[in-house]
Design a protein around this motif. Structure first.
Motif, mmCIF file in Angstrom:
data_model
loop_
_atom_site.group_PDB
_atom_site.id
_atom_site.type_symbol
_atom_site.label_atom_id
_atom_site.label_comp_id
_atom_site.label_asym_id
_atom_site.label_seq_id
_atom_site.Cartn_x
_atom_site.Cartn_y
_atom_site.Cartn_z
ATOM 1 N N GLY A 4 0.765 -1.216 0.114
ATOM 2 C CA GLY A 4 0.173 0.096 -0.034
ATOM 3 C C GLY A 4 0.794 1.315 -0.050
ATOM 4 O O GLY A 4 2.140 1.274 -0.462
ATOM 5 N N GLY A 5 0.324 2.420 0.646
ATOM 6 C CA GLY A 5 0.970 3.472 0.690
ATOM 7 C C GLY A 5 0.365 4.629 1.670
ATOM 8 O O GLY A 5 -0.385 3.958 2.505
ATOM 9 N N PRO A 6 0.950 5.582 1.783
ATOM 10 C CA PRO A 6 0.661 6.653 2.687
ATOM 11 C C PRO A 6 -0.905 6.982 2.835
ATOM 12 O O PRO A 6 -1.514 7.093 3.821
ATOM 13 C CB PRO A 6 1.265 7.892 2.098
ATOM 14 N N PRO A 7 -1.698 6.651 1.629
ATOM 15 C CA PRO A 7 -3.123 6.868 1.912
ATOM 16 C C PRO A 7 -3.743 5.753 2.670
ATOM 17 O O PRO A 7 -4.840 5.972 3.337
ATOM 18 C CB PRO A 7 -3.556 6.738 0.528
ATOM 19 N N ASP A 8 -3.220 4.602 2.392
ATOM 20 C CA ASP A 8 -3.639 3.407 3.308
ATOM 21 C C ASP A 8 -3.552 3.771 4.821
ATOM 22 O O ASP A 8 -4.392 3.504 5.667
ATOM 23 C CB ASP A 8 -2.891 2.030 3.128
ATOM 24 N N PHE A 9 -2.035 4.345 5.085
ATOM 25 C CA PHE A 9 -1.991 4.742 6.461
ATOM 26 C C PHE A 9 -2.841 5.946 7.073
ATOM 27 O O PHE A 9 -3.367 5.689 8.084
ATOM 28 C CB PHE A 9 -0.447 5.214 6.612
ATOM 29 N N TRP A 10 -3.248 6.879 6.239
ATOM 30 C CA TRP A 10 -4.287 7.607 6.565
ATOM 31 C C TRP A 10 -5.604 7.262 6.710
ATOM 32 O O TRP A 10 -6.282 7.709 7.902
ATOM 33 C CB TRP A 10 -4.297 8.860 5.417
ATOM 34 N N ALA A 11 -5.849 6.056 5.914
ATOM 35 C CA ALA A 11 -7.231 5.655 6.103
ATOM 36 C C ALA A 11 -7.330 4.606 7.525
ATOM 37 O O ALA A 11 -8.186 4.681 8.428
ATOM 38 C CB ALA A 11 -7.549 4.790 4.995
ATOM 39 N N MET A 12 -5.887 4.249 7.776
ATOM 40 C CA MET A 12 -6.019 3.377 9.057
ATOM 41 C C MET A 12 -6.064 4.216 10.104
ATOM 42 O O MET A 12 -6.948 3.929 11.135
ATOM 43 C CB MET A 12 -4.775 2.572 8.999
ATOM 44 N N ALA A 13 -5.566 5.355 10.024
ATOM 45 C CA ALA A 13 -5.799 6.208 11.440
ATOM 46 C C ALA A 13 -6.771 6.844 11.432
ATOM 47 O O ALA A 13 -7.537 7.187 12.674
ATOM 48 C CB ALA A 13 -4.596 7.498 10.996
ATOM 49 N N GLU A 14 -7.665 7.182 10.322
ATOM 50 C CA GLU A 14 -8.936 7.630 10.539
ATOM 51 C C GLU A 14 -9.889 6.679 11.036
ATOM 52 O O GLU A 14 -10.975 7.044 11.924
ATOM 53 C CB GLU A 14 -9.455 7.969 9.068
ATOM 54 N N ARG A 15 -9.893 5.391 10.881
ATOM 55 C CA ARG A 15 -10.751 4.407 11.361
ATOM 56 C C ARG A 15 -10.423 3.880 12.591
ATOM 57 O O ARG A 15 -10.865 2.778 13.157
ATOM 58 C CB ARG A 15 -11.079 3.254 10.443
ATOM 59 N N ALA A 16 -9.236 4.239 13.224
ATOM 60 C CA ALA A 16 -8.638 3.649 14.685
ATOM 61 C C ALA A 16 -9.099 4.775 15.604
ATOM 62 O O ALA A 16 -9.230 6.008 15.522
ATOM 63 C CB ALA A 16 -7.280 3.540 14.503
ATOM 64 N N ALA A 17 -8.952 4.046 17.081
ATOM 65 C CA ALA A 17 -9.179 4.722 18.193
ATOM 66 C C ALA A 17 -7.995 5.525 18.227
ATOM 67 O O ALA A 17 -8.031 6.894 18.918
ATOM 68 C CB ALA A 17 -9.388 3.891 19.592
ATOM 69 N N ASN A 18 -6.895 5.159 18.128
ATOM 70 C CA ASN A 18 -5.651 5.997 18.212
ATOM 71 C C ASN A 18 -4.399 5.279 17.176
ATOM 72 O O ASN A 18 -4.603 4.306 16.864
ATOM 73 C CB ASN A 18 -5.334 6.017 19.610
ATOM 74 N N THR A 19 -3.403 6.295 17.039
ATOM 75 C CA THR A 19 -2.470 5.821 16.368
ATOM 76 C C THR A 19 -1.043 6.050 16.988
ATOM 77 O O THR A 19 -1.039 7.116 17.637
ATOM 78 C CB THR A 19 -2.420 6.564 14.966
ATOM 79 N N LEU A 20 -0.298 5.013 16.891
ATOM 80 C CA LEU A 20 0.891 4.919 17.643
ATOM 81 C C LEU A 20 2.208 5.138 16.664
ATOM 82 O O LEU A 20 2.254 3.954 15.880
ATOM 83 C CB LEU A 20 1.065 3.834 18.484
ATOM 84 N N VAL A 21 2.944 6.033 16.581
ATOM 85 C CA VAL A 21 4.043 5.998 15.840
ATOM 86 C C VAL A 21 5.276 5.532 16.350
ATOM 87 O O VAL A 21 5.644 6.018 17.243
ATOM 88 C CB VAL A 21 4.498 7.397 15.390
ATOM 89 N N ILE A 22 5.834 4.370 16.119
ATOM 90 C CA ILE A 22 7.270 4.081 16.835
ATOM 91 C C ILE A 22 8.132 4.211 15.472
ATOM 92 O O ILE A 22 8.389 3.362 14.660
ATOM 93 C CB ILE A 22 7.098 2.393 17.120
ATOM 94 N N ALA A 23 8.957 5.389 15.628
ATOM 95 C CA ALA A 23 9.897 5.847 14.585
ATOM 96 C C ALA A 23 11.341 5.298 14.914
ATOM 97 O O ALA A 23 11.335 5.284 15.825
ATOM 98 C CB ALA A 23 9.660 7.175 14.276
ATOM 99 N N THR A 24 12.058 5.231 13.863
ATOM 100 C CA THR A 24 13.445 5.160 13.970
ATOM 101 C C THR A 24 14.181 6.446 14.688
ATOM 102 O O THR A 24 13.622 7.524 14.416
ATOM 103 C CB THR A 24 14.039 4.953 12.492
ATOM 104 N N ARG A 25 14.863 6.307 15.391
ATOM 105 C CA ARG A 25 15.908 7.253 16.266
ATOM 106 C C ARG A 25 17.259 7.240 15.733
ATOM 107 O O ARG A 25 17.747 6.421 15.687
ATOM 108 C CB ARG A 25 15.540 6.867 17.668
#
Lengths: 137, 126
Positions: A116-137
Motif C-alpha cells: 500500500g502507501g501513505p493513503p492506506d496509513f491515513w485511512a487506517m488512522a481515520e478508522r482507529a481509536a488511536n495511532t501510535l508512531v514507533i519511529a526510527t531514532r
C-alpha cells in the motif's frame, strides 16, 4: 460487550536493528489480547519485517546448530500475530509502504501482508481509536 | 594488535539476535585469534549485572527458545582471556551496585579512562 475500537501502529525500524521492534510486537500482541483489531503500516526499513526469505542459521559462537539456535525471524512473529488474530476472530491489516519495498527489493512477503502507501496509513488512522508512531531514532 | 572494543549502545536488537552483536563479533574474532578487550560504558554497563533474565518472549504461538544470555556471554569472554572493564561512574549514575555485577569485571573511574585507553594501540567504539 462492545468490541474495542481498532488501533493503528506505524513501524519504521528494520528487523535486527533495534529493540523498539520487539517492543512494538509486544504492543501488537497486547492489543490483540485486549480484543482490538490492529492496523500496521510498515514504513521505510520496517517493510523488511515481513520479507519471506528471512532464514535461520546455525551460530558457532553460541555453539548451536540451526535448529537449536531457533533464531527469531520477524516474518514468523507477524505470522504468529495473524494466526492469533484469526483464532480470536480479530483482524490484522498489515500494509507495507510499496515504494519502501521497491527500494529494498523485499516485495516477496509472507501471506497476509499487503502492499500500500501513505493513503492506506491515513485511512487506517481515520478508522482507529488511536495511532501510535514507533519511529526510527 | 591488541584492540579495545568500547560498547556503549546497549540492548540493540538483543532479543531478535539472541545476543549483543558487538559481544558476538568479539567472541567470533577472539575465536579467530584476535587479541581483544572490552570496555562497557553508558547504558552498556547494565550488561555486567548478574541475574538478568529476559526469557519468556512470546507472540501468539511463537515462543523464544534461546533468549539472550548477556552475562554468560560476558563471562565466557573473560574465560577466553578477554579483559572486560566497565566505567564505574556510569554504574553509579544508574544506581547499579557493584555487588550486583558478575565476577571478573574490572571497574575504571571515568577520570582514569585516558590512562586505560593509552594501553590499547587500537580502539573501536560501538
Amino acid at each position: 460487550m462492545t468490541k474495542p475500537q481498532p488501533l493503528t501502529f506505524v513501524l519504521m525500524d528494520a528487523p535486527f536493528e533495534s529493540d523498539r521492534t520487539t517492543t512494538a510486537f509486544r504492543l501488537l500482541e497486547a492489543a490483540l489480547e485486549q480484543g482490538h483489531d490492529v492496523n500496521v503500516f510498515a514504513y521505510e526499513g520496517a517493510v523488511a519485517l515481513s520479507f519471506a526469505r528471512q532464514a535461520r542459521h546455525p551460530n558457532a559462537v553460541h555453539g548451536r546448530n540451526e535448529a537449536d539456535e531457533a533464531h527469531p525471524l520477524a516474518r514468523e512473529w507477524i505470522a504468529a500475530l495473524l494466526q492469533k488474530a484469526e483464532t480470536k476472530s480479530l483482524k490484522v491489516d498489515w500494509v507495507n509502504c510499496g515504494l519502501c519495498v521497491d527500494e529494498r527489493g523485499v516485495a516477496e512477503t509472507i501471506s497476509g501482508v499487503r502492499r500500500g502507501g501513505p493513503p492506506d496509513f491515513w485511512a487506517m488512522a481515520e478508522r482507529a481509536a488511536n495511532t501510535l508512531v514507533i519511529a526510527t531514532r | 594488535m591488541l584492540t579495545l572494543q568500547i560498547i556503549e549502545t546497549a540492548y540493540r536488537a538483543t532479543l531478535e539476535e539472541q545476543d549483543d552483536p558487538v559481544m558476538w563479533i568479539t567472541h567470533a574474532m577472539r575465536g579467530a585469534g584476535a587479541e581483544l578487550a572490552v570496555l562497557l560504558r553508558g547504558n552498556a554497563v547494565s550488561y555486567a549485572v548478574a541475574g538478568q533474565d529476559c526469557s519468556g518472549l512470546q507472540f501468539g504461538a511463537w515462543k523464544q527458545a534461546q533468549p539472550p544470555r548477556l552475562v554468560a556471554d560476558l563471562s565466557s569472554l573473560l574465560a577466553k582471556g578477554v579483559e572486560v572493564l566497565a566505567v564505574e561512574d556510569d554504574l553509579v549514575e544508574r544506581g547499579i551496585a557493584t555487588a550486583s555485577l558478575t565476577e571478573g569485571i574490572q571497574l575504571v573511574a571515568r577520570a582514569k579512562l585516558a590512562e586505560v585507553l593509552e594501553r590499547f594501540p587500537r580502539i573501536w567504539h560501538w
